[in-house]
Design an enzyme around this catalytic site. Structure first.
Site, PDB file in Angstrom:
ATOM      1  N   ASN A 132       0.852  -1.185   0.000  1.00 17.82           N
ATOM      2  CA  ASN A 132       0.000   0.000   0.000  1.00 17.82           C
ATOM      3  C   ASN A 132       0.891   1.240   0.000  1.00 17.82           C
ATOM      4  O   ASN A 132       1.345   1.699   1.046  1.00 17.82           O
ATOM      5  CB  ASN A 132      -0.914  -0.008   1.221  1.00 17.82           C
ATOM      6  CG  ASN A 132      -1.963   1.085   1.185  1.00 17.82           C
ATOM      7  OD1 ASN A 132      -1.925   1.950   0.311  1.00 17.82           O
ATOM      8  ND2 ASN A 132      -2.882   1.053   2.121  1.00 17.82           N
ATOM      9  N   ASN A 137      -5.836   6.452  -1.259  1.00 17.69           N
ATOM     10  CA  ASN A 137      -6.733   5.943  -2.304  1.00 17.69           C
ATOM     11  C   ASN A 137      -7.305   4.560  -1.968  1.00 17.69           C
ATOM     12  O   ASN A 137      -7.847   3.879  -2.851  1.00 17.69           O
ATOM     13  CB  ASN A 137      -6.029   5.910  -3.675  1.00 17.69           C
ATOM     14  CG  ASN A 137      -4.874   4.918  -3.729  1.00 17.69           C
ATOM     15  OD1 ASN A 137      -4.738   4.045  -2.890  1.00 17.69           O
ATOM     16  ND2 ASN A 137      -4.028   5.060  -4.746  1.00 17.69           N
ATOM     17  N   ASP A 138      -7.226   4.158  -0.708  1.00 17.94           N
ATOM     18  CA  ASP A 138      -7.713   2.824  -0.335  1.00 17.94           C
ATOM     19  C   ASP A 138      -9.194   2.651  -0.656  1.00 17.94           C
ATOM     20  O   ASP A 138      -9.637   1.556  -1.004  1.00 17.94           O
ATOM     21  CB  ASP A 138      -7.481   2.562   1.154  1.00 17.94           C
ATOM     22  CG  ASP A 138      -6.004   2.371   1.477  1.00 17.94           C
ATOM     23  OD1 ASP A 138      -5.183   2.412   0.542  1.00 17.94           O
ATOM     24  OD2 ASP A 138      -5.682   2.186   2.666  1.00 17.94           O
ATOM     25  N   GLY A 157      -6.013  -2.498   0.083  1.00 23.38           N
ATOM     26  CA  GLY A 157      -5.357  -1.209  -0.105  1.00 23.38           C
ATOM     27  C   GLY A 157      -4.078  -1.204  -0.903  1.00 23.38           C
ATOM     28  O   GLY A 157      -3.499  -0.136  -1.145  1.00 23.38           O
ATOM     29  N   ASP A 159      -1.635  -1.020  -4.041  1.00 18.93           N
ATOM     30  CA  ASP A 159      -1.859  -0.148  -5.197  1.00 18.93           C
ATOM     31  C   ASP A 159      -0.617  -0.060  -6.081  1.00 18.93           C
ATOM     32  O   ASP A 159       0.413  -0.690  -5.805  1.00 18.93           O
ATOM     33  CB  ASP A 159      -2.300   1.246  -4.738  1.00 18.93           C
ATOM     34  CG  ASP A 159      -1.379   1.861  -3.690  1.00 18.93           C
ATOM     35  OD1 ASP A 159      -0.174   1.533  -3.698  1.00 18.93           O
ATOM     36  OD2 ASP A 159      -1.862   2.659  -2.865  1.00 18.93           O
ATOM     37  N   ASP A 324      -6.566 -13.780 -19.678  1.00 19.47           N
ATOM     38  CA  ASP A 324      -7.342 -14.602 -18.767  1.00 19.47           C
ATOM     39  C   ASP A 324      -8.325 -15.489 -19.538  1.00 19.47           C
ATOM     40  O   ASP A 324      -8.875 -15.077 -20.559  1.00 19.47           O
ATOM     41  CB  ASP A 324      -8.105 -13.668 -17.818  1.00 19.47           C
ATOM     42  CG  ASP A 324      -8.903 -14.408 -16.780  1.00 19.47           C
ATOM     43  OD1 ASP A 324      -8.288 -15.083 -15.942  1.00 19.47           O
ATOM     44  OD2 ASP A 324     -10.155 -14.307 -16.806  1.00 19.47           O
ATOM     45  N   GLU A 353      -4.043 -18.071 -20.807  1.00 19.57           N
ATOM     46  CA  GLU A 353      -4.381 -19.052 -19.777  1.00 19.57           C
ATOM     47  C   GLU A 353      -5.233 -20.146 -20.416  1.00 19.57           C
ATOM     48  O   GLU A 353      -6.392 -19.940 -20.753  1.00 19.57           O
ATOM     49  CB  GLU A 353      -5.158 -18.396 -18.634  1.00 19.57           C
ATOM     50  CG  GLU A 353      -5.497 -19.396 -17.533  1.00 19.57           C
ATOM     51  CD  GLU A 353      -6.504 -18.858 -16.530  1.00 19.57           C
ATOM     52  OE1 GLU A 353      -6.454 -19.284 -15.365  1.00 19.57           O
ATOM     53  OE2 GLU A 353      -7.348 -18.020 -16.914  1.00 19.57           O
TER      54      GLU A 353
END
Length: 612
Positions: A132, A137-138, A157, A159, A324, A353
């Site tokens: 974090n 900006n959490d 949190g 980032d 993905d 994937e």
């Protein structure tokens, strides 16, 4: 009178800007091989307007759908110079407003960028759980889920700034490329931290930072000769995506009508005996009820996804994609998407994937696959993930006795099937990732078995990928929930009692994990023979697996003893690999050694010997 005229123009301008709520892509670049750009305009009843452009812009097509809030305008972007170009909107023959669209100058040699390859070692980060760097900006007032570190499945949190703050740590470890799970906005009301349910394809989630922060991450990595890989999702978006809430077309997503879950049977993509129903429920079924399945066979959808991917490459300076759920997509659509990107960037790399447990089925999805050619299919996908090797690694180090199909024979058998792949150097090899059980949980924190596995991953063919925290022995049990295999990296938060980023604060065991990983990674970094050299392997005996990596200039001998007892090897058996070399340097211990008759290796130990 003049004043009233300018006020009128100003109000018309305001009306235009309120009429158009979104333009995507928000801007584009000149000198792209993709010479026609599809600009999506969104706003209340925007389709009621006629669109025109001034020279030299040519409108190739203006497409309306059943939803009057959308217009899809195709322009001749490849013929235009950098600058701002005006689109005019009229109704009943009268011009109502205009909107500028910008084409930017492309960075020099952008098309020739080099993607990640077997010379790299990739570090996979779950950004919410790594560090974090900006506690402010959490949470975001604009997004539903707020930070709650006490919840296993909550936002914690981590980032982009946290990643930037620890790039020196990764560089020192020997990492050369970073794969972060998605960073785009995910506005799900809960479990949004994984960010695979995207709600805005053109904006970084504010709880991670901004678009500018993401570009800064790429810049900081490039200063260190490191590469940035974006986790891109083509198969689905999140239910909170603004376009899902106001679909451009009914068939923008797959509907039955409404929701049906995927059967997850990817084998239906090429089973010649399949029922149409089974294929449909695999490809068109939703991954989960909160992830509507995108319809890549719809040309508007496919163009949107293709341009979005290229936009991020160009904007952020990306060096690769990990895609993905690649094999859940409409296979013809995803092949067109992949080819368009690789045509634009010939030296880029994309790994898909393809979570399957059979090499023939996995190899079907690699570019120019001979298996795929049987059905006249080419995915154009350069790289796939070696899930069969991962499967073997998850059991074989607990099999102390070598039986016909147990122990190190599993590793040998995996590489026997390499003839199925068109490019074995472009396979991603790994012991764990963000969706699997932690290796150190499976093996109960046995550092010796970790060393055996990492020796294999960092010296065999392919591109090695580590999962954050492997290098300090982090554990996690998928049976306790995905959050348990995605624990916070110790020291990533100011309130953490201990920081494993710092040598002085690591426990003795954490340091043992770290030192071993760092030594092998940094050795590998400068060894082309381990990147692109050939592989020569020997049938394991007494659970000891021996192989060589070699080229014209260098040879490396690798010995992995998965037997708890010391073993003595008769070196005459390995004369083809030794090629008259009688000495070498063992990299892990740093010792010089003779290689004339016998070689002793301790129980559950490995050796990496650079032959002199």
């Amino acid at each position: 009178m003049k004043r009233l005229f300018f006020i009128s123009l100003f109000l018309m301008s305001l009306n235009g800007f309120s009429q158009i709520e979104r333009i995507e892509p928000p801007f584009w670049w000149t000198d792209m091989k993709m010479d026609e750009l599809q600009v999506m305009l969104y706003g209340k009843d925007i389709a009621e307007y006629e669109v025109s452009a001034e020279e030299p812009v040519i409108l190739r097509n203006v497409r309306r759908t059943e939803n009057p809030n959308y217009l899809f305008v195709t322009i001749n972007s490849g013929d235009l110079a950098a600058g701002k170009y005006k689109l005019n909107f009229s109704k009943n023959g009268k011009k109502k407003f205009s909107r500028n669209y910008e084409l930017k100058e492309r960075e020099e040699n952008s098309a020739e960028r080099e993607g990640f390859d077997a010379s790299d070692a990739i570090y996979l980060i779950m950004p919410d759980r790594f560090a974090n760097g900006n506690p402010e900006n959490d949470s975001s007032p604009e997004l539903q889920e707020k930070a709650n570190r006490s919840k296993q499945g909550g936002r914690h949190g981590g980032d982009i700034q946290g990643i930037i703050d620890h790039l020196d740590y990764l560089e020192d470890l020997g990492i050369t490329a970073l794969w972060s799970t998605p960073l785009l906005e995910d506005d799900d009301p809960q479990y949004s931290y994984h960010t695979y349910a995207i709600s805005d394809a053109y904006n970084i989630d504010k709880r991670y930072g901004s678009n500018e922060d993401y570009r800064r991450l790429a810049d900081e990595m490039h200063k260190r000769d490191m590469k940035l890989i974006m986790d891109y999702v083509t198969n689905h978006w999140g239910a909170e995506h603004w376009m899902i809430k106001d679909l451009p077309t009914y068939d923008w997503i797959h509907q039955f009508p409404g929701y049906e879950n995927s059967n997850y049977r990817m084998t239906t993509q090429y089973d010649q005996h399949k029922s149409k129903r089974d294929l449909r429920y695999c490809v068109d079924g939703w991954f989960t009820s909160t992830m509507p399945d995108l319809n890549q066979s719809n040309p508007l959808v496919l163009k949107y996804l293709t341009q979005n991917a290229i936009w991020w490459i160009e904007y952020a300076g990306l060096d690769g994609f990990r895609v993905d759920t690649y094999s859940y997509n409409d296979k013809d659509g995803i092949a067109k998407w992949t080819k368009a990107i690789m045509d634009e960037y010939p030296h880029f790399n994309i790994v898909g994937e393809v979570w399957m447990h059979d090499q023939a089925q996995i190899s079907y999805w690699q570019k120019d696959s001979r298996i795929g050619a049987i059905q006249s299919f080419n995915s154009y996908l350069p790289s796939v993930m070696d899930f069969t090797l991962h499967d073997a690694i998850g059991t074989m180090f607990n099999e102390e006795e070598q039986n016909w199909g147990e122990g190190m024979v599993k590793a040998y058998d995996n590489f026997v099937n390499d003839f199925l792949y068109t490019n074995i150097n472009n396979l991603l090899v790994f012991i764990e990732n963000h969706d699997t059980n932690r290796f150190n949980e499976i093996y109960d924190g046995d550092v010796d078995k970790y060393k055996l596995a990492m020796t294999l991953i960092l010296t065999t063919r392919g591109i090695p990928q580590l999962y954050y925290g492997s290098e300090i022995g982090m554990r996690g049990d998928k049976g306790k929930g995905d959050g348990d295999i995605r624990r916070d990296f110790p020291g990533g938060w100011e309130s953490d009692e201990q920081s494993a980023f710092l040598k002085a604060e690591r426990s003795a065991k954490q340091q043992e994990y770290y030192s071993f990983t760092k030594k092998l990674l940094n050795y590998r970094k400068d060894q082309p023979v381990l990147h692109f050299g050939k592989l020569l392997q020997y049938l394991p005996e007494n659970n000891v697996y021996v192989y060589f990596r070699y080229n014209e200039d260098q040879r490396v001998m690798v010995v992995i003893n998965n037997n708890p007892d010391e073993q003595v090897l008769n070196l005459s058996k390995y004369s083809e690999g030794l090629k008259n070399h009688i000495s070498g340097k063992e990299i892990i211990s740093g010792k010089s050694m003779e290689l004339k008759d016998k070689l002793s290796i301790g129980g559950n130990k490995s050796m990496v010997i650079e032959l002199n």
